[in-house]
Write a protein that holds these residues in place. Structure first.
Motif, PDB file in Angstrom:
ATOM      1  N   ASP A  12       5.892   6.535  -0.076  1.00 26.77           N
ATOM      2  CA  ASP A  12       5.279   5.417   0.641  1.00 26.77           C
ATOM      3  C   ASP A  12       5.599   4.075  -0.018  1.00 26.77           C
ATOM      4  O   ASP A  12       5.850   3.085   0.671  1.00 26.77           O
ATOM      5  CB  ASP A  12       3.772   5.605   0.752  1.00 26.77           C
ATOM      6  CG  ASP A  12       3.397   6.699   1.743  1.00 26.77           C
ATOM      7  OD1 ASP A  12       4.175   6.937   2.692  1.00 26.77           O
ATOM      8  OD2 ASP A  12       2.334   7.323   1.563  1.00 26.77           O
ATOM      9  N   HIS A  15       9.095   3.177   0.859  1.00 23.73           N
ATOM     10  CA  HIS A  15       9.138   2.662   2.235  1.00 23.73           C
ATOM     11  C   HIS A  15       8.622   1.225   2.280  1.00 23.73           C
ATOM     12  O   HIS A  15       9.185   0.387   2.988  1.00 23.73           O
ATOM     13  CB  HIS A  15       8.317   3.544   3.180  1.00 23.73           C
ATOM     14  CG  HIS A  15       9.020   4.795   3.583  1.00 23.73           C
ATOM     15  ND1 HIS A  15       9.807   4.887   4.697  1.00 23.73           N
ATOM     16  CD2 HIS A  15       9.061   6.017   3.000  1.00 23.73           C
ATOM     17  CE1 HIS A  15      10.295   6.103   4.793  1.00 23.73           C
ATOM     18  NE2 HIS A  15       9.855   6.815   3.768  1.00 23.73           N
ATOM     19  N   LEU A  16       7.555   0.962   1.538  1.00 22.54           N
ATOM     20  CA  LEU A  16       7.025  -0.394   1.465  1.00 22.54           C
ATOM     21  C   LEU A  16       8.095  -1.349   0.934  1.00 22.54           C
ATOM     22  O   LEU A  16       8.275  -2.449   1.462  1.00 22.54           O
ATOM     23  CB  LEU A  16       5.784  -0.435   0.573  1.00 22.54           C
ATOM     24  CG  LEU A  16       5.133  -1.804   0.390  1.00 22.54           C
ATOM     25  CD1 LEU A  16       4.550  -2.308   1.703  1.00 22.54           C
ATOM     26  CD2 LEU A  16       4.050  -1.722  -0.685  1.00 22.54           C
ATOM     27  N   ARG A  18      11.312  -1.044   1.177  1.00 24.45           N
ATOM     28  CA  ARG A  18      12.311  -1.233   2.227  1.00 24.45           C
ATOM     29  C   ARG A  18      11.821  -2.215   3.297  1.00 24.45           C
ATOM     30  O   ARG A  18      12.557  -3.083   3.749  1.00 24.45           O
ATOM     31  CB  ARG A  18      12.641   0.124   2.865  1.00 24.45           C
ATOM     32  CG  ARG A  18      14.109   0.365   3.008  1.00 24.45           C
ATOM     33  CD  ARG A  18      14.432   1.762   3.525  1.00 24.45           C
ATOM     34  NE  ARG A  18      14.760   2.633   2.402  1.00 24.45           N
ATOM     35  CZ  ARG A  18      14.068   3.708   2.048  1.00 24.45           C
ATOM     36  NH1 ARG A  18      13.025   4.099   2.737  1.00 24.45           N
ATOM     37  NH2 ARG A  18      14.440   4.431   1.025  1.00 24.45           N
ATOM     38  N   ILE A  19      10.565  -2.067   3.693  1.00 24.85           N
ATOM     39  CA  ILE A  19       9.992  -2.948   4.718  1.00 24.85           C
ATOM     40  C   ILE A  19       9.931  -4.385   4.205  1.00 24.85           C
ATOM     41  O   ILE A  19      10.279  -5.323   4.923  1.00 24.85           O
ATOM     42  CB  ILE A  19       8.593  -2.456   5.151  1.00 24.85           C
ATOM     43  CG1 ILE A  19       8.683  -1.082   5.813  1.00 24.85           C
ATOM     44  CG2 ILE A  19       7.956  -3.453   6.112  1.00 24.85           C
ATOM     45  CD1 ILE A  19       7.333  -0.391   5.966  1.00 24.85           C
ATOM     46  N   VAL A  20       9.493  -4.573   2.947  1.00 23.85           N
ATOM     47  CA  VAL A  20       9.419  -5.915   2.368  1.00 23.85           C
ATOM     48  C   VAL A  20      10.816  -6.516   2.256  1.00 23.85           C
ATOM     49  O   VAL A  20      11.013  -7.710   2.533  1.00 23.85           O
ATOM     50  CB  VAL A  20       8.695  -5.902   1.004  1.00 23.85           C
ATOM     51  CG1 VAL A  20       8.850  -7.216   0.268  1.00 23.85           C
ATOM     52  CG2 VAL A  20       7.220  -5.581   1.195  1.00 23.85           C
ATOM     53  N   LYS A  22      13.396  -5.953   4.196  1.00 30.49           N
ATOM     54  CA  LYS A  22      13.806  -6.382   5.531  1.00 30.49           C
ATOM     55  C   LYS A  22      12.980  -7.572   6.018  1.00 30.49           C
ATOM     56  O   LYS A  22      13.499  -8.455   6.701  1.00 30.49           O
ATOM     57  CB  LYS A  22      13.701  -5.223   6.524  1.00 30.49           C
ATOM     58  CG  LYS A  22      14.733  -4.148   6.261  1.00 30.49           C
ATOM     59  CD  LYS A  22      14.560  -2.979   7.200  1.00 30.49           C
ATOM     60  CE  LYS A  22      15.567  -1.877   6.882  1.00 30.49           C
ATOM     61  NZ  LYS A  22      15.379  -0.705   7.736  1.00 30.49           N
ATOM     62  N   ALA A  23      11.704  -7.600   5.654  1.00 29.38           N
ATOM     63  CA  ALA A  23      10.812  -8.671   6.094  1.00 29.38           C
ATOM     64  C   ALA A  23      11.199 -10.021   5.495  1.00 29.38           C
ATOM     65  O   ALA A  23      10.942 -11.061   6.107  1.00 29.38           O
ATOM     66  CB  ALA A  23       9.368  -8.336   5.731  1.00 29.38           C
ATOM     67  N   THR A  91       6.964  -5.758  12.131  1.00 31.44           N
ATOM     68  CA  THR A  91       7.013  -5.846  10.669  1.00 31.44           C
ATOM     69  C   THR A  91       5.601  -5.855  10.098  1.00 31.44           C
ATOM     70  O   THR A  91       5.293  -5.117   9.161  1.00 31.44           O
ATOM     71  CB  THR A  91       7.763  -7.123  10.231  1.00 31.44           C
ATOM     72  OG1 THR A  91       9.090  -7.083  10.745  1.00 31.44           O
ATOM     73  CG2 THR A  91       7.800  -7.255   8.725  1.00 31.44           C
ATOM     74  N   SER A  94       4.014  -2.447  10.468  1.00 29.19           N
ATOM     75  CA  SER A  94       4.625  -1.494   9.521  1.00 29.19           C
ATOM     76  C   SER A  94       4.082  -1.707   8.117  1.00 29.19           C
ATOM     77  O   SER A  94       3.788  -0.743   7.403  1.00 29.19           O
ATOM     78  CB  SER A  94       6.142  -1.647   9.514  1.00 29.19           C
ATOM     79  OG  SER A  94       6.686  -1.320  10.757  1.00 29.19           O
ATOM     80  N   LEU A  95       3.960  -2.956   7.714  1.00 26.07           N
ATOM     81  CA  LEU A  95       3.420  -3.262   6.391  1.00 26.07           C
ATOM     82  C   LEU A  95       1.972  -2.803   6.268  1.00 26.07           C
ATOM     83  O   LEU A  95       1.590  -2.181   5.273  1.00 26.07           O
ATOM     84  CB  LEU A  95       3.536  -4.760   6.107  1.00 26.07           C
ATOM     85  CG  LEU A  95       4.949  -5.270   5.820  1.00 26.07           C
ATOM     86  CD1 LEU A  95       5.014  -6.782   5.964  1.00 26.07           C
ATOM     87  CD2 LEU A  95       5.413  -4.830   4.444  1.00 26.07           C
ATOM     88  N   ARG A  98       1.740   1.017   6.056  1.00 27.56           N
ATOM     89  CA  ARG A  98       2.191   1.538   4.765  1.00 27.56           C
ATOM     90  C   ARG A  98       1.149   1.272   3.686  1.00 27.56           C
ATOM     91  O   ARG A  98       0.895   2.131   2.833  1.00 27.56           O
ATOM     92  CB  ARG A  98       3.538   0.925   4.403  1.00 27.56           C
ATOM     93  CG  ARG A  98       4.276   1.675   3.353  1.00 27.56           C
ATOM     94  CD  ARG A  98       4.494   3.120   3.665  1.00 27.56           C
ATOM     95  NE  ARG A  98       5.216   3.320   4.912  1.00 27.56           N
ATOM     96  CZ  ARG A  98       5.578   4.506   5.379  1.00 27.56           C
ATOM     97  NH1 ARG A  98       5.276   5.602   4.720  1.00 27.56           N
ATOM     98  NH2 ARG A  98       6.217   4.616   6.514  1.00 27.56           N
TER      99      ARG A  98
END
Length: 129
Positions: A12, A15-16, A18-20, A22-23, A91, A94-95, A98
């Motif tokens: 997790d 994944h966080l 990765r999301i950050v 991209k964000a 986004t 998703s954040l 997570r």
């Protein structure tokens, strides 16, 4: 590190990350250069302390440090969302999802570590059947 790459918190937090990552491209450059490095550093600290809580003797101490890093990350994320630094609702969702998963994982892991520590304290050598 035996099975850490299969641990829910570890996955997790990755994944966080990765999301950050991209964000950051949704943020204005002036915000990105200040906010993104700090958020990413907190995430990396969370990962390293989770790893230490998984494979060292001081499991609870490292988990507490991880929790502190996570608690520092959350207001930064909240600030970014409130200031509308992220452009896409996907986004933001998703954040948030997570963060909730990580909170649940931390609670379970902490409970397990505390119970494990109490079991070891009963006879000094762990459980006996």
């Amino acid at each position: 590190m035996a099975k850490i790459d299969k641990a829910g918190i570890y996955i997790d937090v990755q994944h966080l990350m990765r999301i950050v990552y991209k964000a950051q491209f949704e943020m204005d450059k002036k915000d990105r250069c200040v906010i993104y490095p700090t958020m990413m550093q907190l995430i990396l600290d969370m990962l390293s302390h989770f790893c230490l809580s998984f494979c060292t003797e001081n499991k609870l101490e490292h988990l507490d440090i991880m929790i502190a890093k996570f608690q520092a990350f959350k207001p930064m994320l909240r600030f970014c969302i409130e200031e509308k630094m992220f452009k896409k609702e996907l986004t933001i969702n998703s954040l948030r999802e997570r963060v909730v998963k990580i909170e649940e994982g931390i609670a379970k892991w902490r409970k397990y570590l505390k119970e494990s520590r109490q079991d070891q304290g009963l006879n000094g050598q762990g459980r006996t059947l």
